[in-house]
Scaffold this motif. Sequence first.
Motif, PDB file in Angstrom:
ATOM      1  N   CYS A 172       0.842  -1.193   0.000  1.00 57.85           N
ATOM      2  CA  CYS A 172       0.000   0.000   0.000  1.00 57.85           C
ATOM      3  C   CYS A 172       0.878   1.244   0.000  1.00 57.85           C
ATOM      4  O   CYS A 172       1.852   1.311   0.749  1.00 57.85           O
ATOM      5  N   GLY A 173       0.527   2.214  -0.819  1.00 56.85           N
ATOM      6  CA  GLY A 173       1.323   3.425  -0.887  1.00 56.85           C
ATOM      7  C   GLY A 173       0.539   4.585  -1.439  1.00 56.85           C
ATOM      8  O   GLY A 173      -0.622   4.445  -1.828  1.00 56.85           O
ATOM      9  N   ASP A 174       1.206   5.757  -1.493  1.00 52.64           N
ATOM     10  CA  ASP A 174       0.524   6.934  -2.021  1.00 52.64           C
ATOM     11  C   ASP A 174       1.447   7.899  -2.765  1.00 52.64           C
ATOM     12  O   ASP A 174       0.979   8.927  -3.260  1.00 52.64           O
ATOM     13  N   THR A 175       2.729   7.600  -2.843  1.00 55.73           N
ATOM     14  CA  THR A 175       3.648   8.472  -3.563  1.00 55.73           C
ATOM     15  C   THR A 175       4.617   7.640  -4.393  1.00 55.73           C
ATOM     16  O   THR A 175       4.679   6.411  -4.261  1.00 55.73           O
ATOM     17  N   SER A 176       5.405   8.327  -5.209  1.00 54.43           N
ATOM     18  CA  SER A 176       6.373   7.637  -6.058  1.00 54.43           C
ATOM     19  C   SER A 176       7.442   6.919  -5.250  1.00 54.43           C
ATOM     20  O   SER A 176       8.023   5.930  -5.717  1.00 54.43           O
ATOM     21  N   MET A 181       8.878  -0.462  -3.548  1.00 55.63           N
ATOM     22  CA  MET A 181       8.360  -1.613  -2.794  1.00 55.63           C
ATOM     23  C   MET A 181       7.597  -2.548  -3.727  1.00 55.63           C
ATOM     24  O   MET A 181       7.720  -3.778  -3.634  1.00 55.63           O
ATOM     25  N   VAL A 182       6.796  -1.951  -4.610  1.00 54.14           N
ATOM     26  CA  VAL A 182       6.025  -2.755  -5.560  1.00 54.14           C
ATOM     27  C   VAL A 182       6.975  -3.485  -6.502  1.00 54.14           C
ATOM     28  O   VAL A 182       6.800  -4.672  -6.791  1.00 54.14           O
ATOM     29  N   ALA A 195      -1.310  -4.548  -5.119  1.00 53.70           N
ATOM     30  CA  ALA A 195      -0.983  -3.205  -4.639  1.00 53.70           C
ATOM     31  C   ALA A 195      -2.247  -2.370  -4.520  1.00 53.70           C
ATOM     32  O   ALA A 195      -3.205  -2.556  -5.281  1.00 53.70           O
ATOM     33  N   ILE A 196      -2.251  -1.471  -3.546  1.00 48.43           N
ATOM     34  CA  ILE A 196      -3.303  -0.472  -3.401  1.00 48.43           C
ATOM     35  C   ILE A 196      -2.614   0.882  -3.268  1.00 48.43           C
ATOM     36  O   ILE A 196      -1.784   1.069  -2.374  1.00 48.43           O
ATOM     37  N   THR A 215      -3.397  -3.855  -9.327  1.00 48.91           N
ATOM     38  CA  THR A 215      -3.340  -2.658  -8.493  1.00 48.91           C
ATOM     39  C   THR A 215      -4.708  -2.008  -8.417  1.00 48.91           C
ATOM     40  O   THR A 215      -5.370  -1.798  -9.439  1.00 48.91           O
ATOM     41  N   LEU A 216      -5.118  -1.678  -7.204  1.00 50.14           N
ATOM     42  CA  LEU A 216      -6.362  -0.958  -6.985  1.00 50.14           C
ATOM     43  C   LEU A 216      -6.015   0.493  -6.670  1.00 50.14           C
ATOM     44  O   LEU A 216      -5.195   0.769  -5.789  1.00 50.14           O
ATOM     45  N   ILE A 217      -6.624   1.439  -7.388  1.00 49.56           N
ATOM     46  CA  ILE A 217      -6.397   2.864  -7.162  1.00 49.56           C
ATOM     47  C   ILE A 217      -7.569   3.433  -6.378  1.00 49.56           C
ATOM     48  O   ILE A 217      -8.733   3.252  -6.756  1.00 49.56           O
ATOM     49  N   LEU A 218      -7.264   4.106  -5.281  1.00 51.56           N
ATOM     50  CA  LEU A 218      -8.284   4.693  -4.418  1.00 51.56           C
ATOM     51  C   LEU A 218      -8.093   6.202  -4.333  1.00 51.56           C
ATOM     52  O   LEU A 218      -6.974   6.699  -4.421  1.00 51.56           O
ATOM     53  N   PRO A 219      -9.196   6.942  -4.114  1.00 49.24           N
ATOM     54  CA  PRO A 219      -9.100   8.407  -4.081  1.00 49.24           C
ATOM     55  C   PRO A 219      -8.679   8.987  -2.738  1.00 49.24           C
ATOM     56  O   PRO A 219      -8.245  10.132  -2.666  1.00 49.24           O
ATOM     57  N   SER A 220      -8.822   8.213  -1.640  1.00 51.73           N
ATOM     58  CA  SER A 220      -8.514   8.773  -0.325  1.00 51.73           C
ATOM     59  C   SER A 220      -8.106   7.674   0.650  1.00 51.73           C
ATOM     60  O   SER A 220      -8.477   6.506   0.469  1.00 51.73           O
ATOM     61  N   PRO A 221      -7.346   8.029   1.702  1.00 49.01           N
ATOM     62  CA  PRO A 221      -6.959   7.039   2.715  1.00 49.01           C
ATOM     63  C   PRO A 221      -8.144   6.393   3.412  1.00 49.01           C
ATOM     64  O   PRO A 221      -8.068   5.240   3.835  1.00 49.01           O
TER      65      PRO A 221
END
Length: 299
Positions: A172-176, A181-182, A195-196, A215-221
């Motif tokens: 799980c991550g949110d930045t480059s 890790m991926v 991955a999320i 990979t699942l892309i989500l808009p918010s934590p």
Amino acid sequence: TILTAAPLQGMIEVSVNPDCLLVYAASKGREFLDIHGHYQSADMDADQKRVMKALNLRLRQLVTGPPFEKFALIGSGLQFKFGQSTVSRQDMSGSIPVNESEEFLKTVKKLAEEVCPTGDLLIHDTGLDIEILPRLSQESQAESATFHKGKGLEFLDDRLKLDVSKGPNLVCGDTSSDVPMVETAMALCPERTWAIFITKDKQLIGRVTAICPRTLILPSPDCLVSIMYECAKLKEARQGRTVKRHSSFNLGQSREEAAIRTRRRTNSSSAAFSTRELSVAHPDSLIQSPANSRPRSGW
């Protein structure tokens, strides 16, 4: 496992998780506390330690007085990590005038050159933070020439015997900075890694989905928190059914007994970012509300 770029001490200070459940890996995985609270760190060259110590002293002096003291009070502020120093030059709201931010960046670069004229310090500018790290390779100016989270995952996998190569793995991550890790998890276990990512950055979305199609892309934590919480409830319910079938675990057991079971299970866990590690054995030991399962920054 929680793997973050933040300093270990700061992460531990804000943690509200029960003891003996999670591995806290900080400084991009270069240092960590295992589930028993034992500290371990990766090796670092003596000369690199000396250079970083000198750099940190100069950075602290730089932001303790005018005209740059404001940069210690915005965003990430000034952080001394294991093998990396970070100082903010801008915040999310853009409160610092562009010319002042650029002037501070130039000053920090000049300072790093004075501390290490040989060029063995690599500066990575995110636009918000200035990251300064010892160079591990002379081949490029890219993050791959330094210790990144992918190397951190490899280090944790080796030290903790996580068996990332066997999976299943969930990153799980949110930045480059989370992408390595991926890459590492996919290199070790391409068929059982997911991955999320929480992001709206189209370039980042394209990069991570190209590496890991699952990979699942989500808009918010908050979306990730809800998913983790629902998975934890499902796992808890599944364990309840197993209990009835095998009569091996009494849901009315004490917290102490639950903690012992948790430690045993965690010691034999498969991977640092495993889908099996979304909750614990006893309903009172962690899963009480979605807030208690909230992941931390730099997942």
